[in-house]
Design an enzyme around this catalytic site. Structure first.
Site, PDB file in Angstrom:
ATOM      1  N   LYS A  97       0.826  -1.211   0.000  1.00 59.07           N
ATOM      2  CA  LYS A  97       0.000   0.000   0.000  1.00 59.07           C
ATOM      3  C   LYS A  97       0.858   1.259   0.000  1.00 59.07           C
ATOM      4  CE  LYS A  97      -3.695  -2.323   2.633  1.00 59.07           C
ATOM      5  NZ  LYS A  97      -4.016  -3.127   1.508  1.00 59.07           N
ATOM      6  N   CYS A  98       1.871   1.266  -0.834  1.00 61.66           N
ATOM      7  CA  CYS A  98       2.850   2.348  -0.888  1.00 61.66           C
ATOM      8  C   CYS A  98       2.759   3.031  -2.257  1.00 61.66           C
ATOM      9  CB  CYS A  98       4.244   1.741  -0.684  1.00 61.66           C
ATOM     10  SG  CYS A  98       5.626   2.897  -0.842  1.00 61.66           S
ATOM     11  N   GLY A  99       3.139   4.289  -2.314  1.00 64.76           N
ATOM     12  CA  GLY A  99       3.185   4.983  -3.591  1.00 64.76           C
ATOM     13  C   GLY A  99       4.146   4.344  -4.578  1.00 64.76           C
TER      14      GLY A  99
END
Length: 158
Positions: free
Chosen positions: A34-36
């Site tokens: 769930k990271c950019g």
């Protein structure tokens, strides 16, 4: 101790020695779902598919230490990577990359290559290891797999 003296547990629960990757060019990366930077999984998979037959191995280590961006279970993380990004490179069970519970592989990698500090600053920090087990480069999270493909190709040619 060198890179090949360490081991880690794959998503399937099997402990594997890094010695299994001796003679290969290895890229170690701490991942998060769930990271950019999560879309880099696609680039990592493309790199892996393009060069695996020439000896490239990519080892993914999920980590939840940065803004809790990988909170799921190992099974959920594995399914996410597979379904959303088609990941076929080796994924290991979730670990810590900093602090008192950090995985020994990361202690070693950070001792070999560090920037202003040894700490891993964010998800998708990458370490490139040559066929002899030497850590030759550390890439920041902002460096995409495409941006250092030439480095991988150079090591594969040796």
């Amino acid at each position: 101790m060198g890179f090949y003296d360490y081991s880690a547990v794959k998503m399937n629960g099997q402990e594997v020695s890094m010695k299994e990757y001796e003679g290969k060019v290895v890229l170690v990366v701490n991942t998060a779902s769930k990271c950019g930077f999560t879309p880099q999984l696609e680039g990592l998979e493309k790199l892996y598919k393009k060069y695996k037959d020439q000896g490239l191995v990519i080892l993914g280590f999920p980590c939840n230490q940065f803004a809790k961006q990988d909170p799921g279970s190992n099974e959920q993380i594995n399914e996410f990577c597979s379904l959303n990004y088609g990941v076929t490179f080796t994924m290991f069970q979730k670990i810590d990359v900093n602090g008192k519970d950090e995985h020994p592989i990361y202690t070693y990698l950070k001792e070999q290559k560090h920037g202003l500090s040894k700490k891993i600053k964010w998800n998708f920090t990458k370490f490139l290891i040559d066929r002899q087990g030497n850590v030759v480069e550390r890439y920041s999270p902002t460096k995409t797999p495409e941006s250092f493909e030439k480095d991988v190709v150079e090591l594969l040619a040796k």
